[in-house]
Design a protein around this motif. Structure first.
Motif, PDB file in Angstrom:
ATOM      1  N   GLY A  86       1.828   6.945  -6.744  1.00 42.19           N
ATOM      2  CA  GLY A  86       0.866   7.707  -6.908  1.00 42.19           C
ATOM      3  C   GLY A  86       0.913   9.201  -6.654  1.00 42.19           C
ATOM      4  O   GLY A  86       0.525  10.066  -7.596  1.00 42.19           O
ATOM      5  N   PHE A  87       1.437   9.558  -5.691  1.00 44.46           N
ATOM      6  CA  PHE A  87       1.855  10.996  -5.319  1.00 44.46           C
ATOM      7  C   PHE A  87       2.743  11.535  -6.144  1.00 44.46           C
ATOM      8  O   PHE A  87       2.803  12.566  -6.666  1.00 44.46           O
ATOM      9  CB  PHE A  87       2.517  10.890  -3.992  1.00 44.46           C
ATOM     10  CG  PHE A  87       2.748  12.146  -3.262  1.00 44.46           C
ATOM     11  CD1 PHE A  87       1.808  12.709  -2.196  1.00 44.46           C
ATOM     12  CD2 PHE A  87       3.447  13.158  -3.691  1.00 44.46           C
ATOM     13  CE1 PHE A  87       1.858  13.936  -1.542  1.00 44.46           C
ATOM     14  CE2 PHE A  87       3.656  14.342  -2.935  1.00 44.46           C
ATOM     15  CZ  PHE A  87       2.553  14.818  -2.168  1.00 44.46           C
ATOM     16  N   GLN A 142       2.664   1.989  -3.338  1.00 45.38           N
ATOM     17  CA  GLN A 142       1.722   2.361  -4.444  1.00 45.38           C
ATOM     18  C   GLN A 142       1.301   3.767  -4.318  1.00 45.38           C
ATOM     19  O   GLN A 142       1.083   4.488  -5.233  1.00 45.38           O
ATOM     20  CB  GLN A 142       0.460   1.375  -4.423  1.00 45.38           C
ATOM     21  CG  GLN A 142       0.804   0.000  -4.927  1.00 45.38           C
ATOM     22  CD  GLN A 142       1.776  -0.115  -6.408  1.00 45.38           C
ATOM     23  OE1 GLN A 142       1.094   0.196  -7.337  1.00 45.38           O
ATOM     24  NE2 GLN A 142       2.973  -0.366  -6.165  1.00 45.38           N
ATOM     25  N   GLN A 143       1.111   4.105  -2.887  1.00 41.25           N
ATOM     26  CA  GLN A 143       0.841   5.584  -2.676  1.00 41.25           C
ATOM     27  C   GLN A 143       1.977   6.366  -3.032  1.00 41.25           C
ATOM     28  O   GLN A 143       1.616   7.615  -3.506  1.00 41.25           O
ATOM     29  CB  GLN A 143       0.295   5.566  -1.155  1.00 41.25           C
ATOM     30  CG  GLN A 143      -0.930   5.072  -0.872  1.00 41.25           C
ATOM     31  CD  GLN A 143      -1.319   5.130   0.816  1.00 41.25           C
ATOM     32  OE1 GLN A 143      -0.290   5.296   1.627  1.00 41.25           O
ATOM     33  NE2 GLN A 143      -2.531   4.969   1.002  1.00 41.25           N
ATOM     34  N   GLU A 144       3.052   6.057  -2.601  1.00 39.42           N
ATOM     35  CA  GLU A 144       4.313   6.653  -3.016  1.00 39.42           C
ATOM     36  C   GLU A 144       4.543   7.228  -4.451  1.00 39.42           C
ATOM     37  O   GLU A 144       4.662   8.350  -5.089  1.00 39.42           O
ATOM     38  CB  GLU A 144       5.792   6.192  -2.502  1.00 39.42           C
ATOM     39  CG  GLU A 144       5.682   6.204  -1.041  1.00 39.42           C
ATOM     40  CD  GLU A 144       6.806   5.415  -0.609  1.00 39.42           C
ATOM     41  OE1 GLU A 144       7.003   5.347   0.646  1.00 39.42           O
ATOM     42  OE2 GLU A 144       7.479   4.503  -1.259  1.00 39.42           O
ATOM     43  N   THR A 150       0.962  -1.140  -0.056  1.00 40.29           N
ATOM     44  CA  THR A 150       0.043  -0.021  -0.071  1.00 40.29           C
ATOM     45  C   THR A 150       0.656   1.139  -0.028  1.00 40.29           C
ATOM     46  O   THR A 150       0.446   2.274  -0.735  1.00 40.29           O
ATOM     47  CB  THR A 150      -1.078  -0.078   1.154  1.00 40.29           C
ATOM     48  OG1 THR A 150      -1.853  -1.089   1.084  1.00 40.29           O
ATOM     49  CG2 THR A 150      -1.760   1.237   1.330  1.00 40.29           C
TER      50      THR A 150
END
Length: 238
Positions: free
Chosen positions: A166-167, A162-164, A159
């Motif tokens: 996406g950022f 994937q957030q990194e 998680t």
């Protein structure tokens, strides 16, 4: 800091200097931040100051804003505070996204990038124990010049990674996908990845440097860095 945020902050600085100082005093004030003023044919202290601020780093703009007490209510002030290991550096800031069990590989790559004037950020190594982990990661994401994502097995299932990614996509930052056991997924899968093959960390670091120098978003900042000197421990795998 986004370009629009930076321009808005420069406007606030220019307006504040206009109300406080004369032209001569603006010269003296900005010189304290190593900002040189250039004579221009205009009778506006606000535009005079904004012209002098053009091309200066986010950190310089933010430092001036703090001195003028313009930080309150400006989200960009907090967002552009770098993590501890990037504070005070003029080197190229590369966020190294990785899963926790592969922190040794990420650290090894960071060490090999250092001779190119690239300061890597490895969350599991660079965050001081007394600092909040998630806050430092966000600071790294907000102030990075580019990202390299180490796609080892399990990267796509994390998680956090994937957030990194996406950022970084949301910021429009340069992302290099380093394929090391797993292929990139999602939006970044459309871009060609950097394969490991049998190459060493030194080889991969050189190619990352070349890719950053070839991209218009990163080449200027990287060329301006001062290369560091790092001794490698060749006994470390990868």
């Amino acid at each position: 800091m986004r370009i629009s945020e930076k321009l808005a902050l420069m406007e606030r600085i220019g307006s504040e200097l206009q109300t406080r100082f004369s032209f001569a005093e603006i010269d003296i004030f900005l010189a304290e931040f190593d900002v040189e003023t250039t004579p221009i044919s205009i009778n506006s202290k606000r535009l005079y100051a904004k012209n002098a601020l053009r091309g200066h780093s986010d950190e310089t703009i933010l430092q001036i804003a703090r001195e003028l007490e313009l930080a309150q209510g400006t989200s960009a002030i907090a967002d552009a505070t770098p993590p501890r290991n990037w504070q005070g550096t003029s080197l190229f800031r590369l966020f190294i996204s990785h899963i926790s069990r592969d922190k040794v590989k990420a650290t090894r790559l960071k060490e090999c990038l250092a001779p190119y004037g690239i300061a890597g950020f490895v969350a599991h190594e660079d965050i001081h124990p007394t600092l909040e982990w998630q806050e430092e990661v966000m600071r790294g994401l907000n102030t990075m010049d580019a990202m390299v994502a180490i796609h080892t097995a399990g990267f796509s299932q994390s998680t956090f990674t994937q957030q990194e990614v996406g950022f970084a996509l949301g910021r429009g930052a340069k992302i290099i996908s380093f394929e090391m056991g797993e292929q990139p997924t999602g939006f970044i899968s459309r871009h060609q990845s950097l394969p490991r093959r049998s190459r060493t960390a030194e080889d991969i670091a050189k190619e990352i440097n070349d890719l950053l120098l070839a991209d218009s978003r990163t080449q200027e900042k990287l060329r301006a860095t001062k290369p560091a000197k790092t001794d490698f421990d060749d006994d470390i795998p990868f």
